[in-house]
Design an enzyme around this catalytic site. Structure first.
Site, PDB file in Angstrom:
ATOM      1  N   CYS A   2       0.726  -0.933  -0.462  1.00 32.86           N
ATOM      2  CA  CYS A   2      -0.373  -0.226  -0.216  1.00 32.86           C
ATOM      3  C   CYS A   2       0.371   1.089  -0.276  1.00 32.86           C
ATOM      4  O   CYS A   2       1.545   0.900   0.363  1.00 32.86           O
ATOM      5  CB  CYS A   2      -0.974  -0.100   1.399  1.00 32.86           C
ATOM      6  SG  CYS A   2      -2.008  -1.022   1.487  1.00 32.86           S
ATOM      7  N   ARG A  27       5.727  -0.637  -6.411  1.00 35.23           N
ATOM      8  CA  ARG A  27       5.842  -1.174  -4.771  1.00 35.23           C
ATOM      9  C   ARG A  27       4.573  -2.253  -4.611  1.00 35.23           C
ATOM     10  O   ARG A  27       4.546  -3.392  -3.811  1.00 35.23           O
ATOM     11  CB  ARG A  27       5.062  -0.439  -3.276  1.00 35.23           C
ATOM     12  CG  ARG A  27       6.457   1.123  -3.355  1.00 35.23           C
ATOM     13  CD  ARG A  27       5.903   2.488  -2.552  1.00 35.23           C
ATOM     14  NE  ARG A  27       4.830   1.369  -1.440  1.00 35.23           N
ATOM     15  CZ  ARG A  27       5.928   1.599  -0.290  1.00 35.23           C
ATOM     16  NH1 ARG A  27       6.647   1.991  -0.070  1.00 35.23           N
ATOM     17  NH2 ARG A  27       5.483   1.178   2.131  1.00 35.23           N
ATOM     18  N   ASN A 100      -2.307   2.545   5.519  1.00 39.23           N
ATOM     19  CA  ASN A 100      -1.207   1.562   5.150  1.00 39.23           C
ATOM     20  C   ASN A 100      -1.520   0.159   6.335  1.00 39.23           C
ATOM     21  O   ASN A 100      -1.232   1.048   7.821  1.00 39.23           O
ATOM     22  CB  ASN A 100       0.336   2.134   4.876  1.00 39.23           C
ATOM     23  CG  ASN A 100       0.504   2.405   3.037  1.00 39.23           C
ATOM     24  OD1 ASN A 100      -0.981   2.770   2.996  1.00 39.23           O
ATOM     25  ND2 ASN A 100       1.502   2.668   3.013  1.00 39.23           N
ATOM     26  N   GLY A 101      -0.979  -0.751   6.659  1.00 44.39           N
ATOM     27  CA  GLY A 101      -0.328  -1.852   7.975  1.00 44.39           C
ATOM     28  C   GLY A 101      -1.729  -2.610   8.202  1.00 44.39           C
ATOM     29  O   GLY A 101      -2.369  -3.115   7.203  1.00 44.39           O
ATOM     30  N   GLU A 483      19.019 -17.666  -5.959  1.00 44.47           N
ATOM     31  CA  GLU A 483      18.566 -15.413  -6.037  1.00 44.47           C
ATOM     32  C   GLU A 483      17.986 -15.949  -7.837  1.00 44.47           C
ATOM     33  O   GLU A 483      17.448 -15.442  -8.288  1.00 44.47           O
ATOM     34  CB  GLU A 483      19.615 -15.029  -5.783  1.00 44.47           C
ATOM     35  CG  GLU A 483      19.348 -13.489  -6.521  1.00 44.47           C
ATOM     36  CD  GLU A 483      18.024 -12.670  -6.212  1.00 44.47           C
ATOM     37  OE1 GLU A 483      17.462 -13.042  -4.506  1.00 44.47           O
ATOM     38  OE2 GLU A 483      17.778 -11.733  -6.165  1.00 44.47           O
ATOM     39  N   GLU A 490       9.530 -14.991 -10.198  1.00 47.83           N
ATOM     40  CA  GLU A 490       9.426 -13.805  -9.867  1.00 47.83           C
ATOM     41  C   GLU A 490       8.457 -12.923 -10.963  1.00 47.83           C
ATOM     42  O   GLU A 490       7.423 -11.906 -10.822  1.00 47.83           O
ATOM     43  CB  GLU A 490      10.583 -12.593  -8.991  1.00 47.83           C
ATOM     44  CG  GLU A 490      10.308 -13.328  -7.487  1.00 47.83           C
ATOM     45  CD  GLU A 490      11.212 -11.343  -7.151  1.00 47.83           C
ATOM     46  OE1 GLU A 490      10.939 -11.010  -6.165  1.00 47.83           O
ATOM     47  OE2 GLU A 490      12.133 -11.476  -7.095  1.00 47.83           O
ATOM     48  N   HIS A 506      20.238 -36.832  -5.048  1.00 45.37           N
ATOM     49  CA  HIS A 506      19.334 -36.688  -4.168  1.00 45.37           C
ATOM     50  C   HIS A 506      17.531 -36.931  -3.998  1.00 45.37           C
ATOM     51  O   HIS A 506      17.260 -36.636  -3.212  1.00 45.37           O
ATOM     52  CB  HIS A 506      20.086 -36.679  -2.578  1.00 45.37           C
ATOM     53  CG  HIS A 506      21.369 -36.949  -2.520  1.00 45.37           C
ATOM     54  ND1 HIS A 506      21.638 -38.531  -2.047  1.00 45.37           N
ATOM     55  CD2 HIS A 506      22.268 -36.069  -2.381  1.00 45.37           C
ATOM     56  CE1 HIS A 506      22.916 -38.310  -1.784  1.00 45.37           C
ATOM     57  NE2 HIS A 506      23.701 -36.928  -1.746  1.00 45.37           N
ATOM     58  N   LYS A 605       7.218  -4.667  -3.690  1.00 41.03           N
ATOM     59  CA  LYS A 605       7.976  -3.726  -3.886  1.00 41.03           C
ATOM     60  C   LYS A 605       8.319  -3.788  -2.286  1.00 41.03           C
ATOM     61  O   LYS A 605       9.732  -4.240  -0.903  1.00 41.03           O
ATOM     62  CB  LYS A 605       8.471  -2.155  -4.127  1.00 41.03           C
ATOM     63  CG  LYS A 605       9.764  -1.833  -3.904  1.00 41.03           C
ATOM     64  CD  LYS A 605      10.501  -3.261  -4.995  1.00 41.03           C
ATOM     65  CE  LYS A 605      12.510  -2.566  -4.863  1.00 41.03           C
ATOM     66  NZ  LYS A 605      13.207  -3.738  -5.330  1.00 41.03           N
TER      67      LYS A 605
HETATM   68  C1  G6P Z   1       9.628  -7.929  -1.167  1.00 41.14           C
HETATM   69  C2  G6P Z   1      10.192  -7.826  -2.333  1.00 41.14           C
HETATM   70  C3  G6P Z   1      11.748  -8.394  -2.665  1.00 41.14           C
HETATM   71  C4  G6P Z   1      12.756  -8.206  -1.196  1.00 41.14           C
HETATM   72  C5  G6P Z   1      12.154  -8.925  -0.350  1.00 41.14           C
HETATM   73  C6  G6P Z   1      12.476  -7.736   1.199  1.00 41.14           C
HETATM   74  O1  G6P Z   1       9.363  -9.416  -1.176  1.00 41.14           O
HETATM   75  O2  G6P Z   1       9.510  -8.028  -3.367  1.00 41.14           O
HETATM   76  O3  G6P Z   1      12.146  -7.444  -3.665  1.00 41.14           O
HETATM   77  O4  G6P Z   1      14.084  -8.785  -1.817  1.00 41.14           O
HETATM   78  O5  G6P Z   1      10.928  -8.175  -0.029  1.00 41.14           O
HETATM   79  O6  G6P Z   1      12.919  -6.464   1.053  1.00 41.14           O
HETATM   80  P1  G6P Z   1      13.490  -5.426   1.529  1.00 41.14           P
HETATM   81  O7  G6P Z   1      13.333  -4.569   1.795  1.00 41.14           O
HETATM   82  O8  G6P Z   1      14.170  -5.985   3.497  1.00 41.14           O
HETATM   83  O9  G6P Z   1      14.952  -6.125   0.759  1.00 41.14           O
END
Ligand code: G6P
Length: 610
Positions: A2, A27, A100-101, A483, A490, A506, A605
């Protein structure tokens, strides 16, 4: 996740709010809305499911005119994405709020308010706040007091912006657990959950602290009150990254732009932190040397991509500093009985500095007997930075693409600095000088890897029709493989998994056939020969292999083996370099599949709820 924008301006605010919402789109959200107080003190609202463009369409020919307004992008938690659940929420036609929250005691409050005659029209926890504020306004006849009295009754996390038609010249903001900043204008004042939303109107921000409430009034007056209701002054800070960061700068997507910024932001992250042959330990703060001297263990806590950076750091810290290191995702760590050996350093990694679980883990750790806390973070002024003993800021600049790229590689650089700094205070003397030199040369090597873009784009065609992919790596390259798999899933929605290559037989080998591309990260390190035997196991089962390998390795492309030659790099720094071709691969596959690269479905985000 949000987003909030609010404005008290000398002009009509609809365009300011809309532009703010557009800047928050990165976001992740599923609906948007806006309420504006008109000159004759009427509250007018418009909401729409989907993108900000859908809201904009509704506003065309039906503009919300007025100098005070609040707006929101919603990412559904309580109740599905729908117009009724979108913010702002109102209590009657007098009061509007964006939030938000998550309010944890919303059910109890809702019962109480319903019994008092308030009627609910949405499934959200936010509507409870609207009615609560309305009730308290009736009693206090003042919006600031109504907010202060209401937030005292809320359990959970919130950032709020509120307007009431009986006080048509003020907007009130409040924060606890979710970020909110005040934008300082000339004769105008603004609110937002992220300074990026306001860069079109100001570059001066006051970062609100936990429990703060703010009153913005017509004419640009900004009055801040702390959790105890005392008037406080907090300095405004200049936002340093400028406005260019929120444009794509000629690239098709923010993600591609951010991948290509990596050599530059890595150089910025190293700037001022390296001596001739050693890392400067006080880059971590003036107390760092003394604090690091007593460190016997490290606990690293993070979420998502940041967690993968932590996994790489474990190999580095153990090898270069000889300090045992544990890495854990924040949402697991905070719910177990953690044993903290004497002299343990608590490290959080976060791009945003606002991830709810990581922040809660820090607060949990502060109740325990850690030697101290260090945050490696990309956002100055964020909660994690404010609440940690030591900080090291990465210099990635704002990252807009939801899939993290430059934030990850700058975190890796920062973590290498940490491993070297811990090694240095524990007596490493000169033997790490080649790594320090390698760091200096790293931006140049990254540019060479970025030049492989066209070749990687061609490789990506083999993935567009696939449903699964398997990533393999060994040692510090296992988290890099993880990663790579995360990036692919993603943004391209292809199911991807990563395994340490030694685990292949395994289990995952059973999945290998011509429909399962296998991507191997193969730098020229001590595990290379073992990795090569693992790859033979894949070839023998008819698997299609994509090997990202050091240019010195003898391996030729043939019918079922595609080799991408990566510039030679020292073993220590290879994880940083090998990340980049994996990012580019995921990017090109997603583009071929036509997905929303910068804002993948269902993801946000910055995850500011648990
Ligand atoms: C969300 C984002 C990721 C990010 C993660 C942790 O899932 O989409 O890209 O790695 O949060 O976020 P941070 O801001 O704590 O690195």
């Amino acid at each position: 996740m949000c987003g909030i924008v609010g404005a008290v301006a000398a002009r009509h605010v609809q365009e300011i709010l809309l532009e703010g919402l557009r800047r928050l789109e990165y976001r992740g959200y599923d609906s948007a809305g806006m309420a504006v107080l008109s000159d004759d003190a009427r509250l007018n609202r418009q909401r729409a499911v989907g993108k900000v463009a859908a809201l904009e369409e509704k506003l065309e020919g039906n503009a919300l005119k007025g100098n005070l307004g609040i707006a929101h992008t919603r990412w559904a938690t309580h109740g599905r994405p729908s117009e009724q659940n979108a913010h702002p929420h109102q209590s009657g036609d007098s009061l509007a709020v964006v939030h938000n929250g998550i309010i944890e005691n919303h059910e109890a409050l809702k019962g109480e308010l319903e019994a008092q005659g308030y009627v609910f029209t949405s499934e959200t926890d936010t509507e409870v706040i609207a009615h609560l504020l309305s009730r308290e306004f009736t009693l206090a006849q003042d919006l600031l007091q109504a907010v202060q009295r209401s937030v005292a009754l809320l359990e959970g996390a919130y950032a709020l912006a509120v307007m009431h038609r009986a006080q048509p010249d003020v907007v009130i903001g409040a924060r606890k657990g979710s970020p909110l900043v005040v934008g300082v204008g000339i004769g105008e004042a603004f609110l937002a959950s992220d300074p990026l939303a306001l860069l079109q109107v100001t570059d001066r921000f006051i970062y609100m602290q936990e429990g703060d409430v703010v009153r913005l009034s017509q004419g640009g007056s900004i009055e801040l009150f702390d959790a105890g209701g005392e008037r406080v002054e907090r300095p405004a800070q200049i936002f340093e990254h400028g406005d260019g960061v929120t444009s794509k700068g000629g690239y098709r997507h923010f993600m591609l732009k951010e991948i290509h910024e990596q050599s530059q932001v890595i150089a910025a992250t190293l700037e001022g932190r390296l001596g001739d042959h050693q890392v400067l330990v006080n880059s971590f703060g003036t107390d760092a040397e003394q604090l690091f001297q007593g460190v016997r263990q490290v606990h690293i806590i993070a979420c998502g991509t940041s967690y993968h950076a932590g996994m790489v750091a474990r190999y580095w810290i153990e090898k270069l500093a000889g300090v045992p290191t544990q890495v854990e995702v924040a949402s697991e760590y905070r719910y177990r009985e953690v044993v903290v050996p004497e002299g343990t350093l608590f490290v959080t990694l976060s791009q945003s500095g606002e991830t709810a679980d990581t922040l809660a883990a820090l607060r949990f750790a502060k109740q325990r007997d850690y030697r101290g806390s260090l945050a490696i973070c990309n956002v100055p002024g964020s909660s994690l930075v404010r609440e940690s003993d030591l900080t090291l800021m990465t210099q990635a600049g704002p990252e807009i693409g939801v899939a993290s790229t430059k934030a990850f590689t700058t975190q890796l650089v920062a973590l290498m600095l940490l491993a070297l700094a811990l090694g240095r205070v524990r007596g490493a003397n000169g033997e790490h000088a080649p790594i320090v030199q390698g760091l200096r040369e790293l931006p140049g090597v990254i540019n060479q890897v970025l030049a492989l873009d066209g070749e990687i784009e061609r490789l990506s065609m083999a993935f567009a029709e696939k449903h699964h992919a398997l990533f393999l790596g060994r040692g510090a390259h296992f988290p890099i493989a993880q990663e790579g798999a995360l990036k692919l899933k993603e943004i391209s929605y292809i199911h991807a998994e990563a395994y340490p290559a030694g685990e292949l037989k395994h289990g995952p080998l059973a999945l290998v056939d011509s429909e399962m591309p296998v991507i191997a990260v193969a730098p020229n390190d001590e595990l290379l020969e073992k990795l090569k035997s693992n790859l033979q196991e894949v070839r023998a089962r008819g698997g299609e292999l994509f090997v990202f390998a050091d240019e010195s390795i003898r391996m030729e492309t043939n019918e079922h083996l595609h080799v991408l030659r990566v510039p030679a790099i020292s073993e220590a720094l290879a994880p940083i370099v090998y990340t980049i071709p994996l990012q580019l691969l995921a990017y090109h596959v997603a583009v071929l599949k036509g997905t929303d690269v910068d804002q993948p479905r269902n993801l946000a985000k910055s995850v500011t709820v648990e």
